[in-house]
Design an enzyme around this catalytic site. Structure first.
Site, short mmCIF file in Angstrom:
data_model
loop_
_atom_site.label_atom_id
_atom_site.label_comp_id
_atom_site.label_asym_id
_atom_site.label_seq_id
_atom_site.Cartn_x
_atom_site.Cartn_y
_atom_site.Cartn_z
N SER A 178 0.84 -1.19 0.00
CA SER A 178 0.00 0.00 0.00
C SER A 178 0.88 1.25 0.00
O SER A 178 1.70 1.43 -0.89
CB SER A 178 -0.96 -0.03 1.19
N GLU A 190 -1.64 -2.33 -8.27
CA GLU A 190 -2.85 -2.67 -7.52
C GLU A 190 -3.43 -1.38 -6.98
O GLU A 190 -2.74 -0.37 -6.91
CB GLU A 190 -2.55 -3.67 -6.40
N HIS A 216 -4.86 -5.10 -1.83
CA HIS A 216 -5.60 -4.92 -0.58
C HIS A 216 -6.64 -6.00 -0.34
O HIS A 216 -7.36 -5.96 0.65
CB HIS A 216 -6.27 -3.55 -0.57
#
Length: 324
Positions: free
Chosen positions: A111, A220, A294
């Site tokens: 992230s 992502e 995630h």
């Protein structure tokens, strides 16, 4: 410069836990630490990992000092991030990359931690790991939107990867198959992570050099609308990076990125439609349905490793051992 590699992780060794971005949840972090200790590792929490300062885990200087201190600390064998959130990009200029060069260790997170993976690779060539985090993924009782975030399959895969000194043959932890948009075979250095975080570093001194090298990009995302995803892909296309430096793309999970009922925006309604339309005609291989991001199920990706993707065979593997 050839890649730097950390030593593989063994049971009984010490995992250092830091919070380079947002403040973490103390109870969830403790549960994550209990999990790590239950499977045979020692742990050490950094001085500022549990602090909270304007939503960050301490000041910029405090968060950077934890990274520098733990890379320098000989009693720590690997460094895991507690969570992402926001804030890693604020400390890139405060990290002592010479310390990291001299103390190669496993570094893991995802992230917002994408900023650190990119900067550490650019400044040191150390292979790091886009992998589950202690607060977010290792707390057995943690629930998000009514669903447990804990995945034993993902964590088993993570520790199998971090304890090995062999090449990696990537397989989804939920046993789903890889898919493809555009066919071909490509080899290059694996870089990327969270798409919008990555794009915030591109063309800075903390982003890998794009000249004279071939890259496989992995992306992502979470909570970004389809038109914003379109904007980021379009930026890559317009910059001529796709094809010139980026020789293949690995598409991970795009969680909660579809338009909700009643929402209006220009373009497609779903992330999948957007990605399919934008990447189907770029003349480089694109592998999709990779459990990276995630979602509850997560691969442990070796950022900076030499890899190959083959969309005919639907395979994705490293071409080198990622640890020693």
């Amino acid at each position: 410069m050839s890649n730097l590699k950390a030593k593989s992780l063994e049971k009984g060794q010490t995992i250092g836990i830091i919070s380079p971005a947002s403040a973490c949840n103390k109870d969830d972090l403790i549960k994550g630490i209990e999990y790590l200790e239950s499977i045979g590792y020692k742990t050490k929490i950094s001085n500022n990992a549990l602090k909270s300062y304007n939503g960050y885990a301490g000041t910029d200087e405090e968060r950077a000092s934890d990274i520098n201190a733990f890379f320098k600390d000989d009693t720590i064998d690997a460094i895991f991030c507690s969570r992402g959130g926001y804030g890693s990009i604020r400390i890139l200029d405060k990290i002592d990359y010479d310390i990291i060069k001299s103390n190669n260790k496993i570094f893991a997170g995802y992230s917002d931690i994408t900023s650190l993976h990119l900067s550490i690779y650019q400044k040191t060539k150390l292979i790091t790991f886009h992998a589950p985090m202690v607060d977010t993924d290792m707390s057995i009782n943690k629930v998000k939107d009514g669903i447990s975030t804990f995945s034993k399959e993902s964590l088993n895969m993570m520790f199998n990867t971090l304890s090995s000194n062999h090449n990696i043959e990537y397989k989804n932890p939920d046993n789903t198959n890889f898919e493809s948009i555009s066919d071909g075979i490509a080899k290059g250095t694996l870089i990327g992570g969270n798409f919008i975080v990555m794009m915030s570093s591109i063309y800075t001194e903390y982003f890998p050099e794009l000249k004279n090298n071939n890259y496989i990009l992995y992306i992502e995302e979470i909570d970004e609308k389809p038109y914003k995803i379109d904007r980021m892909i379009s930026t890559l296309i317009n910059s001529k990076l796709i094809g010139n430096a980026i020789k293949g793309i690995v598409v991970g999970d795009f969680e909660n990125c579809d338009l909700k009922e009643g929402e209006k925006a220009t373009g497609f309604k779903t992330a999948k439609e957007t990605i399919l339309e934008r990447l189907s005609n770029i003349n480089i291989p694109v592998l999709t349905n990779i459990r990276c991001g995630h979602n509850k199920m997560k691969l442990t990706m070796a950022h900076g490793a030499e890899v190959e993707i083959d969309t005919y065979k639907k395979t994705f593997r490293t071409l080198e051992n990622v640890l020693i």
